[in-house]
Design a protein around this motif. Structure first.
Motif, PDB file in Angstrom:
ATOM      1  N   ALA A  25       9.507  -7.666  12.588  1.00 11.94           N
ATOM      2  CA  ALA A  25      10.743  -7.092  13.115  1.00 11.94           C
ATOM      3  C   ALA A  25      10.536  -5.605  13.413  1.00 11.94           C
ATOM      4  CB  ALA A  25      11.873  -7.270  12.112  1.00 11.94           C
ATOM      5  N   LEU A  26      11.180  -5.131  14.484  1.00  5.73           N
ATOM      6  CA  LEU A  26      11.137  -3.726  14.880  1.00  5.73           C
ATOM      7  C   LEU A  26      12.562  -3.262  15.130  1.00  5.73           C
ATOM      8  CD1 LEU A  26       8.238  -4.018  17.496  1.00  5.73           C
ATOM      9  CD2 LEU A  26       8.033  -3.261  15.119  1.00  5.73           C
ATOM     10  N   GLU A  27      12.877  -2.053  14.709  1.00  6.82           N
ATOM     11  CA  GLU A  27      14.238  -1.540  14.886  1.00  6.82           C
ATOM     12  C   GLU A  27      14.419  -0.929  16.273  1.00  6.82           C
ATOM     13  OE1 GLU A  27      15.356   2.431  13.634  1.00  6.82           O
ATOM     14  OE2 GLU A  27      13.708   2.358  12.171  1.00  6.82           O
ATOM     15  N   SER A  28      15.673  -0.706  16.644  1.00  7.63           N
ATOM     16  CA  SER A  28      15.956  -0.098  17.945  1.00  7.63           C
ATOM     17  C   SER A  28      16.560   1.303  17.841  1.00  7.63           C
ATOM     18  CB  SER A  28      16.890  -1.003  18.760  1.00  7.63           C
ATOM     19  OG  SER A  28      17.976  -1.473  17.987  1.00  7.63           O
ATOM     20  N   VAL A 123       9.033  -9.582   7.488  1.00  4.52           N
ATOM     21  CA  VAL A 123       8.259  -8.334   7.526  1.00  4.52           C
ATOM     22  C   VAL A 123       8.825  -7.431   8.616  1.00  4.52           C
ATOM     23  CG1 VAL A 123       5.974  -7.299   7.777  1.00  4.52           C
ATOM     24  CG2 VAL A 123       6.199  -9.569   6.757  1.00  4.52           C
ATOM     25  N   PHE A 124       8.957  -6.144   8.289  1.00  2.00           N
ATOM     26  CA  PHE A 124       9.596  -5.170   9.179  1.00  2.00           C
ATOM     27  C   PHE A 124       8.795  -3.874   9.142  1.00  2.00           C
ATOM     28  CE2 PHE A 124      13.513  -2.125   9.126  1.00  2.00           C
ATOM     29  CZ  PHE A 124      13.268  -1.712  10.419  1.00  2.00           C
ATOM     30  N   GLY A 125       8.390  -3.385  10.305  1.00  2.00           N
ATOM     31  CA  GLY A 125       7.673  -2.121  10.388  1.00  2.00           C
ATOM     32  C   GLY A 125       8.544  -1.059  11.018  1.00  2.00           C
ATOM     33  N   THR A 126       8.607   0.121  10.389  1.00  2.00           N
ATOM     34  CA  THR A 126       9.466   1.192  10.884  1.00  2.00           C
ATOM     35  C   THR A 126       8.843   2.546  10.579  1.00  2.00           C
ATOM     36  OG1 THR A 126      11.747   2.025  10.862  1.00  2.00           O
ATOM     37  CG2 THR A 126      10.844   1.291   8.757  1.00  2.00           C
ATOM     38  N   GLY A 127       9.597   3.622  10.839  1.00  2.00           N
ATOM     39  CA  GLY A 127       9.089   4.968  10.596  1.00  2.00           C
ATOM     40  C   GLY A 127       9.351   5.425   9.181  1.00  2.00           C
ATOM     41  N   GLY A 128      10.625   5.706   8.887  1.00  2.00           N
ATOM     42  CA  GLY A 128      10.986   6.189   7.560  1.00  2.00           C
ATOM     43  C   GLY A 128      12.208   5.475   7.027  1.00  2.00           C
ATOM     44  N   LEU A 129      12.338   5.464   5.718  1.00  2.00           N
ATOM     45  CA  LEU A 129      13.461   4.832   5.034  1.00  2.00           C
ATOM     46  C   LEU A 129      14.542   5.866   4.759  1.00  2.00           C
ATOM     47  CD1 LEU A 129      14.205   2.065   3.551  1.00  2.00           C
ATOM     48  CD2 LEU A 129      13.423   3.218   1.473  1.00  2.00           C
ATOM     49  N   ALA A 183      18.941  -6.394  -1.678  1.00  2.00           N
ATOM     50  CA  ALA A 183      19.612  -7.682  -1.502  1.00  2.00           C
ATOM     51  C   ALA A 183      18.872  -8.682  -0.628  1.00  2.00           C
ATOM     52  CB  ALA A 183      21.006  -7.449  -0.907  1.00  2.00           C
ATOM     53  N   VAL A 184      17.944  -8.235   0.223  1.00  2.00           N
ATOM     54  CA  VAL A 184      17.246  -9.170   1.116  1.00  2.00           C
ATOM     55  C   VAL A 184      15.738  -9.079   0.882  1.00  2.00           C
ATOM     56  CG1 VAL A 184      19.059  -9.012   2.865  1.00  2.00           C
ATOM     57  CG2 VAL A 184      17.064  -7.529   3.036  1.00  2.00           C
ATOM     58  N   PRO A 185      15.025 -10.196   1.014  1.00  2.00           N
ATOM     59  CA  PRO A 185      13.595 -10.234   0.662  1.00  2.00           C
ATOM     60  C   PRO A 185      12.665  -9.755   1.771  1.00  2.00           C
ATOM     61  CG  PRO A 185      14.335 -12.425   1.260  1.00  2.00           C
ATOM     62  CD  PRO A 185      15.552 -11.535   1.335  1.00  2.00           C
ATOM     63  N   THR A 186      13.059  -8.726   2.484  1.00  2.00           N
ATOM     64  CA  THR A 186      12.251  -8.209   3.589  1.00  2.00           C
ATOM     65  C   THR A 186      11.225  -7.199   3.080  1.00  2.00           C
ATOM     66  OG1 THR A 186      14.178  -8.423   5.027  1.00  2.00           O
ATOM     67  CG2 THR A 186      12.362  -7.103   5.849  1.00  2.00           C
ATOM     68  N   VAL A 187      10.015  -7.273   3.596  1.00  2.00           N
ATOM     69  CA  VAL A 187       9.014  -6.239   3.343  1.00  2.00           C
ATOM     70  C   VAL A 187       9.231  -5.134   4.362  1.00  2.00           C
ATOM     71  CG1 VAL A 187       6.571  -5.686   3.155  1.00  2.00           C
ATOM     72  CG2 VAL A 187       7.363  -7.995   2.643  1.00  2.00           C
ATOM     73  N   VAL A 188       9.486  -3.925   3.902  1.00  2.00           N
ATOM     74  CA  VAL A 188       9.665  -2.790   4.804  1.00  2.00           C
ATOM     75  C   VAL A 188       8.441  -1.888   4.695  1.00  2.00           C
ATOM     76  CG1 VAL A 188      11.057  -0.772   5.382  1.00  2.00           C
ATOM     77  CG2 VAL A 188      12.172  -2.878   4.616  1.00  2.00           C
ATOM     78  N   VAL A 189       7.717  -1.744   5.789  1.00  2.00           N
ATOM     79  CA  VAL A 189       6.549  -0.871   5.829  1.00  2.00           C
ATOM     80  C   VAL A 189       6.967   0.425   6.504  1.00  2.00           C
ATOM     81  CG1 VAL A 189       4.153  -0.614   6.573  1.00  2.00           C
ATOM     82  CG2 VAL A 189       5.069  -2.896   6.057  1.00  2.00           C
ATOM     83  N   VAL A 321       3.366   3.764  14.617  1.00  2.00           N
ATOM     84  CA  VAL A 321       2.345   2.838  15.119  1.00  2.00           C
ATOM     85  C   VAL A 321       1.478   2.341  13.965  1.00  2.00           C
ATOM     86  CG1 VAL A 321       0.250   2.655  16.530  1.00  2.00           C
ATOM     87  CG2 VAL A 321       2.295   3.759  17.465  1.00  2.00           C
ATOM     88  N   SER A 322       1.087   3.256  13.082  1.00  2.00           N
ATOM     89  CA  SER A 322       0.294   2.878  11.915  1.00  2.00           C
ATOM     90  C   SER A 322       1.048   1.899  11.023  1.00  2.00           C
ATOM     91  CB  SER A 322      -0.090   4.133  11.127  1.00  2.00           C
ATOM     92  OG  SER A 322      -0.769   3.804   9.931  1.00  2.00           O
ATOM     93  N   ASN A 323       2.343   2.144  10.828  1.00  2.00           N
ATOM     94  CA  ASN A 323       3.149   1.271   9.978  1.00  2.00           C
ATOM     95  C   ASN A 323       3.312  -0.119  10.592  1.00  2.00           C
ATOM     96  OD1 ASN A 323       3.470   3.432   8.263  1.00  2.00           O
ATOM     97  ND2 ASN A 323       5.483   3.995   9.070  1.00  2.00           N
ATOM     98  N   VAL A 324       3.541  -0.152  11.887  1.00  2.00           N
ATOM     99  CA  VAL A 324       3.738  -1.431  12.568  1.00  2.00           C
ATOM    100  C   VAL A 324       2.443  -2.251  12.558  1.00  2.00           C
ATOM    101  CG1 VAL A 324       4.087  -2.427  14.870  1.00  2.00           C
ATOM    102  CG2 VAL A 324       5.688  -0.726  13.977  1.00  2.00           C
ATOM    103  N   ARG A 325       1.313  -1.574  12.718  1.00  2.02           N
ATOM    104  CA  ARG A 325       0.027  -2.279  12.653  1.00  2.02           C
ATOM    105  C   ARG A 325      -0.172  -2.885  11.261  1.00  2.02           C
ATOM    106  NH1 ARG A 325      -2.916   1.681  13.744  1.00  2.02           N
ATOM    107  NH2 ARG A 325      -3.033   1.325  16.001  1.00  2.02           N
ATOM    108  N   LEU A 326       0.119  -2.100  10.222  1.00  4.43           N
ATOM    109  CA  LEU A 326      -0.012  -2.601   8.846  1.00  4.43           C
ATOM    110  C   LEU A 326       0.962  -3.738   8.603  1.00  4.43           C
ATOM    111  CD1 LEU A 326      -1.133  -2.502   5.988  1.00  4.43           C
ATOM    112  CD2 LEU A 326       0.456  -0.593   5.526  1.00  4.43           C
ATOM    113  N   ALA A 327       2.189  -3.618   9.099  1.00  2.00           N
ATOM    114  CA  ALA A 327       3.174  -4.690   8.932  1.00  2.00           C
ATOM    115  C   ALA A 327       2.666  -5.996   9.556  1.00  2.00           C
ATOM    116  CB  ALA A 327       4.507  -4.276   9.562  1.00  2.00           C
ATOM    117  N   ALA A 328       2.066  -5.891  10.720  1.00  2.80           N
ATOM    118  CA  ALA A 328       1.545  -7.087  11.380  1.00  2.80           C
ATOM    119  C   ALA A 328       0.405  -7.707  10.577  1.00  2.80           C
ATOM    120  CB  ALA A 328       1.059  -6.734  12.788  1.00  2.80           C
ATOM    121  N   GLU A 329      -0.464  -6.858  10.007  1.00  9.03           N
ATOM    122  CA  GLU A 329      -1.561  -7.369   9.191  1.00  9.03           C
ATOM    123  C   GLU A 329      -1.027  -8.088   7.951  1.00  9.03           C
ATOM    124  OE1 GLU A 329      -3.837  -3.879   8.439  1.00  9.03           O
ATOM    125  OE2 GLU A 329      -4.686  -3.768  10.469  1.00  9.03           O
TER     126      GLU A 329
END
Length: 335
Positions: A25-28, A123-129, A183-189, A321-329
């Motif tokens: 998943a990617l945010e907008s 799995v979700f890749g983003t910039g910052g929390l 509350a949700v079982p999402t991995v946030v990178v 970009v680094s986070n999204v690549r790691l999320a995909a891996e």
């Protein structure tokens, strides 16, 4: 029981989820509110390409005309990135109003995580929390909170500038991102949280809500533009396979998410003296304009982008970009 929202997944996403193939998943909001027009579309396409190159399927999420879309077509992606898009910024609390009123908006970490989980994407890749806001972000008190382990035990009243500056714990100025992770079982990178936040309190909230925090090849929790916030991470992993093993084990015992903290690439880290100067200026800007709540981060980001001569934009792009690549891996390993 909470009824599942009506979602509109792209055919590719629906097929991948049904077949158990890796999806990220990617945010907008990053695109519509975090990056300037033109560059945002370039980054959006680069992120989706990065996910595909790592062997996963990208699912950029947004709400358009009241429809929660899981995966955007090229035309929809262009609409989200258009300079005159006029998209609302939608956290989890805003999804119901936006859908019910037929509005269009970009999803934050909280709403993206929730919609991804509802669509079967883990799995979700983003910039910052998002996190707990510091009192000085609201009051103009620029005294720095101590960094490092000692900050975990520092009394909050020591950072108050007066009777009108309630500590973050009392003002409830806490990002919805933390509640959704609980509350949700999402991995946030992500690359940690921005340095304007109360990082010690943010980590404590995550601990209280049983959200594991993993450092990717680091013992230090990152601070977005900076590789280290001075706060330790409780667990460290060296590769995507190890991270996936932790996630799989955690999901057997808990319904909360997992935070995988990946520092900004070393070559793209912002110079600390420049960062500290921009942060000081940004805090003064918040005080002078009486900015607070959800408006704090956009104002600070805009100041960093304009006052750094593009340095912060380059760092932002490199880390996401680094986070999204790691999320995909990680997604590939989980699948």
């Amino acid at each position: 029981m909470t009824e599942q929202p009506r979602l509109f997944p792209a055919e590719e996403i629906a097929d991948a989820v049904r077949d158990g193939r890796p999806v990220v998943a990617l945010e907008s909001t990053l695109l519509s509110h975090g990056l300037p027009a033109g560059r945002n579309l370039e980054v959006a396409r680069r992120l989706e390409r990065t996910v595909r190159e790592a062997g996963a399927v990208p699912a950029t999420i947004a709400v358009l005309d009241g429809r929660p879309l899981i995966g955007l077509s090229p035309a929809e992606l262009e609409r989200v990135c258009a300079e005159d898009a006029g998209l609302d910024k939608l956290s989890l609390r805003d999804l119901g109003p936006a859908v019910g009123l037929g509005r269009s908006g970009a999803t934050t970490v909280a709403s993206t995580s929730a919609l991804a989980a509802a669509a079967g994407i883990g799995v979700f890749g983003t910039g910052g929390l998002g996190g707990v806001h510091l009192p000085q972000a609201r009051t103009g008190d620029h005294r720095a909170r101590p960094r490092g382990p000692e900050a975990l035990h520092a009394p909050e009243h020591a950072f108050r500038s007066g009777a009108d500056s309630a500590p973050a714990q009392l003002s409830w100025d806490v990002s919805a991102d933390l509640g959704v992770l609980a509350a949700v079982p999402t991995v946030v990178v992500c690359s940690g949280v921005k340095s304007v936040l109360d990082i010690a309190a943010t980590l404590e909230v995550l601990e209280t809500n049983s959200v594991p925090v993993l450092g990717y090849r680091t013992d230090d929790f990152p601070a977005f533009y900076l590789r280290s916030s001075g706060h330790p991470v409780p667990w460290r992993v060296e590769d995507a396979a190890s991270a996936a093993a932790v996630v799989a084990a955690h999901r057997r015992t808990s319904s909360s998410g997992v935070l995988l903290a990946n520092p900004v690439p070393e070559e793209s880290e912002m110079d600390r003296s420049l960062h500290d100067r921009l942060l000081e200026e940004g805090l003064e800007l918040l005080r002078s304009k009486d900015v607070h709540g959800s408006d704090v981060t956009p104002v600070l980001l805009e100041h960093f982008h304009t006052a750094s001569g593009g340095v912060s934009l380059d760092a932002n792009e490199a880390l996401v970009v680094s986070n999204v690549r790691l999320a995909a891996e990680v997604a590939v390993e989980l699948s």
